[in-house]
Design a protein around this motif. Structure first.
Motif, PDB file in Angstrom:
ATOM      1  N   ARG A  44     -12.992   0.580  11.869  1.00  0.00           N
ATOM      2  CA  ARG A  44     -11.921  -0.304  12.357  1.00  0.00           C
ATOM      3  C   ARG A  44     -10.550   0.369  12.179  1.00  0.00           C
ATOM      4  NH1 ARG A  44      -7.239  -2.474  11.017  1.00  0.00           N
ATOM      5  NH2 ARG A  44      -8.001  -3.098   8.963  1.00  0.00           N
ATOM      6  N   HIS A  71     -12.432 -11.356   8.504  1.00  0.00           N
ATOM      7  CA  HIS A  71     -11.262 -10.818   7.808  1.00  0.00           C
ATOM      8  C   HIS A  71     -10.048 -11.287   8.601  1.00  0.00           C
ATOM      9  CE1 HIS A  71      -9.310  -6.840   6.127  1.00  0.00           C
ATOM     10  NE2 HIS A  71      -8.849  -7.918   5.541  1.00  0.00           N
ATOM     11  N   ASN A  97      -6.954  -9.750   0.248  1.00  0.00           N
ATOM     12  CA  ASN A  97      -6.613  -8.343   0.472  1.00  0.00           C
ATOM     13  C   ASN A  97      -5.084  -8.194   0.410  1.00  0.00           C
ATOM     14  OD1 ASN A  97      -6.401  -5.734   1.402  1.00  0.00           O
ATOM     15  ND2 ASN A  97      -7.084  -6.194   3.492  1.00  0.00           N
ATOM     16  N   THR A 116       0.560  -1.980   3.879  1.00  0.00           N
ATOM     17  CA  THR A 116       0.385  -1.631   5.299  1.00  0.00           C
ATOM     18  C   THR A 116       1.185  -0.401   5.707  1.00  0.00           C
ATOM     19  OG1 THR A 116       0.047  -3.979   5.702  1.00  0.00           O
ATOM     20  CG2 THR A 116       0.570  -2.629   7.628  1.00  0.00           C
ATOM     21  N   HIS A 119      -2.205   2.422   2.653  1.00  0.00           N
ATOM     22  CA  HIS A 119      -1.992   3.494   3.635  1.00  0.00           C
ATOM     23  C   HIS A 119      -1.292   4.658   2.959  1.00  0.00           C
ATOM     24  CE1 HIS A 119      -3.643   2.026   7.433  1.00  0.00           C
ATOM     25  NE2 HIS A 119      -3.582   0.860   6.814  1.00  0.00           N
TER      26      HIS A 119
HETATM   27  O1  KIV Z   1      -2.924  -2.075   7.062  1.00  0.00           O
HETATM   28  C1  KIV Z   1      -3.159  -3.289   7.206  1.00  0.00           C
HETATM   29  O2  KIV Z   1      -2.372  -4.162   6.817  1.00  0.00           O
HETATM   30  C2  KIV Z   1      -4.395  -3.653   7.881  1.00  0.00           C
HETATM   31  C3  KIV Z   1      -4.755  -5.104   7.889  1.00  0.00           C
HETATM   32  C4  KIV Z   1      -5.130  -5.553   9.245  1.00  0.00           C
HETATM   33  C5  KIV Z   1      -5.827  -5.367   6.872  1.00  0.00           C
HETATM   34  O3  KIV Z   1      -5.105  -2.812   8.358  1.00  0.00           O
END
Ligand code: KIV
Ligand code: ZN
Length: 498
Positions: free
Chosen positions: A14, A98, A168, A172, A205
């Protein structure tokens, strides 16, 4: 919910697949999902079903293809998204929706043109709706990394009360530093009264190169699910690398965390993802880069040969690497050469070893890395090919103003046969000539060239993916000449079923 088990949530299919050029078709996603199951991940995020029919079908197909991992589908906090995700998860042995919404000022006021109370209302409604449509619900607070902790705690308390099983906390934009991210998780543990009813997940990230450090800081402070991808693939600079978190936890037994991953499958999974997603792994990437366990200086080689742990914190065999970790270069000594020859089955007396070493140095001066094939030649034994289809010879003609053509000679089932063909380029012409000689219907699905070394003695590594009779076959070839590597890779894939 505190136990020492850290759940591995893989989002290669994903978040990883959102990388430009990394899109997979459904068959490839099934292949990756099956390998993720072998690797032992707990949850596979298989796609974002509302985003396209292809994503919907992939979630359905992955749900049918694997047994043990929970299958997860992403949605926005939007009714239609949630309905479609619920439908896509129909075949999952255990399915998870999710869902989530942005919680930082950027998201609340600018992206969503909303206000904090409305965000909580929408989050709660989405979780309740999702709860009726899947076995489990995970809620994400998008841009949690830049959200105010007090507001984040209010949102998390509300969604847990609405039934969220996992919460979660994504960084991001990859903004947080490890101590900040760690204290954000600690803040939630200490300030959300019902937090014991849910598992906290990290999703970091890598924009500042902190993804793994932040994830571990999250775990140390109470998170028990980590969202990761193979090779750290993901939006922009990527997501947290599964292999890094898993091996950090395994190396640091003192932390006392457990993961259900079989690390011996790591390299195989990393290679499969790299090949199918056409995304080469950087050479010095931790754990899975080709130099991650390579020792090239004489001093390091000597140390490793005396005791591997002198320069290695992980046994390469533990992550599924079988090849030698000693790279033979002009800086290698006799000890390294003798060791490699021994591994290849050659125990030479001192005189012969001296001779081979002399020739080795001459070759190493003109060619940066010396491989096993080179050593076989140096000791006077060419490796025998044991294939049904062997390449005897090939010649190509190409250039600015001529039609590329190739003449290929094969030994197929013991007979020597030759064919000539033209094509769009020399590779296409060579493959077409081979196809004329092999009585099978094959389709070239993918062709990927990667340079292994830099400079004029570059080794070209070629991956080829063929489909035949509804199945996929991979072939691999490596040579200083990319065309030769291409032909070998093509024949390698053909040999798997011919
Ligand atoms: O990085 C992010 O916030 C995402 C969410 C959609 C979980 O990938
Ligand atoms: Zn993400």
């Amino acid at each position: 919910m505190s136990s020492n088990k850290v759940h591995i949530f893989d989002t290669t299919l994903r978040d990883g697949e959102q990388v430009p050029g990394c899109q997979l078709n459904t068959i490839e996603k099934i292949e990756v999902a099956k390998q993720l199951e072998k690797l032992g991940v707990d949850i596979i995020e298989a796609g974002f079903p509302i985003s396209s029919p292809g994503d919907f079908n992939s979630v359905v197909a992955v749900s049918k293809a694997v047994t043990y991992p929970t299958i997860c589908a992403l949605t926005r906090a939007v009714k239609k998204d949630i309905e479609v995700a619920g439908d896509a998860l129909k075949y999952a042995k255990r399915g998870r929706i999710h869902t989530g919404i942005g919680t930082s000022p950027y998201h609340i006021y600018q992206k969503l043109n909303s206000n904090p109370d409305e965000i909580i209302e929408r989050a709660v409604a989405a979780v309740k709706y999702a709860k009726e449509r899947a076995d489990e619900v995970e809620f994400y607070a998008e841009d949690a990394g830049r959200s105010e902790n007090e507001f984040l705690a209010r949102v998390i308390e509300a969604v847990v009360a609405a039934g969220a099983d996992v919460v979660n906390i994504p960084d991001t934009t990859g903004y947080c530093l490890p101590h900040e991210y760690g204290s954000k998780i600690a803040y939630l543990v200490n300030n959300v009264p019902n937090i014991d009813k849910a598992i906290i997940a990290t999703h970091c990230h890598n924009d500042l190169g902190m993804a793994t450090a932040n994830t571990l800081a999250g775990v140390v402070n109470g998170a028990r699910q980590v969202e990761v991808t193979l090779n750290g693939l993901g939006e922009r600079a990527g997501n947290t690398a599964l292999e890094e978190v898993v091996m950090a936890i395994k190396c640091h037994q003192d932390l006392d965390f457990e993961v259900g991953i079989n690390p011996k499958e790591i390299i195989k999974t990393s290679k499969l993802v790299s090949t199918l997603m056409r995304m080469p792994v950087q050479a010095n990437k931790a754990i899975v880069g080709r130099n991650a366990f390579a020792h090239s200086s004489g001093i390091h080689q000597d140390g490793v040969l005396k005791n591997r742990e002198t320069y290695e914190i992980i046994d390469p065999a533990d992550v599924g690497i079988e090849e030698s970790s000693i790279v033979l270069t002009a800086r290698s000594g006799r000890a390294a050469l003798k060791h490699r020859l021994h591994v290849l089955g050659y125990d030479l007396d001192q005189e012969k070893l001296d001779q081979v070493y002399k020739n080795f140095l001459v070759l190493a001066d003109s060619k940066k890395d010396i491989g096993d094939d080179d050593l076989e030649v140096l000791v006077g034994h060419e490796k025998k090919e044991e294939r049904v289809i062997k390449l005897e010879n090939f010649q190509v003609i190409c250039g600015k103003s001529c039609i590329p053509s190739a003449t290929v000679t094969l030994i197929y089932n013991g007979k020597t046969i030759t064919e000539t063909a033209t094509g769009d380029g020399p590779v296409d012409a060579s493959f077409t000539a081979i196809k004329k000689m092999i009585p099978f219907d094959v389709v070239l699905e993918e062709y990927l060239v990667q340079a292994v070394t830099r400079g004029s003695d570059d080794i070209g590594k070629v991956h080829v993916q063929l489909s035949h009779d509804g199945r996929t076959y991979h072939g691999f070839g490596a040579n200083v000449d990319t065309l030769t590597a291409s032909v070998w890779a093509y024949l390698d894939a053909l040999s798997k079923f011919a």
